[in-house]
Design an enzyme around this catalytic site. Sequence first.
Site: not given
Length: 325
Positions: A197, A207, A219, A235, A250, A276, A315
């Site tokens: 990610k 957000r 982040r 990872e 992602k 998003s 979405y």
Amino acid sequence: MSSGFARGRRLRSTPALRRLTAQTRVAPADLVLPVFVKQGIDEPVPIGSMPGVVQHTQDSLRKAAHEAAEAGIGGLVLFGIPSEKDPVGSQADAADGVVNVALQQLRADLGDELVLMADLCLCEYTDHGHCGLVTPAGVVDNDPTLDRYAAVAIAQAQAGAHVIAPSGMMDGQVAAIRQALDGAAHTETPILAYAAKYASGFYGPFREAAEGAPRFGDRSTYQMDPPNADEALREVAQDLAEGADAVMVKPALPYLDIVARVADAVDVPVSAYQVSGEYAMLEAAAANGWVDRQRAILETLTAIRRAGAGTVLTYWAVEAARWLR
Ligand code: PBG
């Protein structure tokens, strides 16, 4: 060119030939719909930066979930927005917390018809908006956060989640959650790790939707750095070693190279999250008449599948599923 040569165009000349020779297909069952459920609202609240996406009430979510099941999609991934936030994100594992109530109701309504995935993170639940606990100096504190994740995982599995999907990018989160689930008799609940990610600019609209923007800092100390690719494989390997049953990359479209490398490297299911900002960007262009909306959406989904993702979180899941049937 002599007629003895193979010609690419021969196999493209009719829709039926193109259909027959298509190497990649997108099926409704490959798609997972992310949904937002908010505590303390009476009507769904539209998200300005994501036209067509809302923050649901418990009731409107139940209706949307029925429609999703009817459209034949693979599942839902749930995000909750609590009325009360605090430094430790207490509402994430409260039995009457917004997502846990939603999970109970959807599981009662739908049984096993859809795969109900619980996103496991604290950023929607903490007042500071970070994905973990924060030290007085403002640093996200890895190991104490793992205890919180463990508690949240148990609460979500208890509430009826079929899959736990940790997205907080703390080191050791998969092992901590596996151990917690096993200790609470949820040995059969799989973990879908958000393994690779990235710290991405494409999460902006989310957000707004999840009301989880960090109040200070960003982040970048826990999510991955966009220039890095090999690290994604590390990872992923780490998460698999800790017990992940499936892995995710992602965002999706700007990271198709990562999707492809991860899909080549592992023999567990690979998901990609079309986030998003990817949604907002294409919706904005389509609203201006700059791209053919349906065609562009289906092209992105095909590209993500072609890169090697078996499952796409998007979405557009329900709308695309209806086109694809
Ligand atoms: C929370 C989380 C985020 C997304 C999914 N889970 C936001 C973030 O990391 O800031 C983004 C999804 C999207 O943009 O659609 N950890």
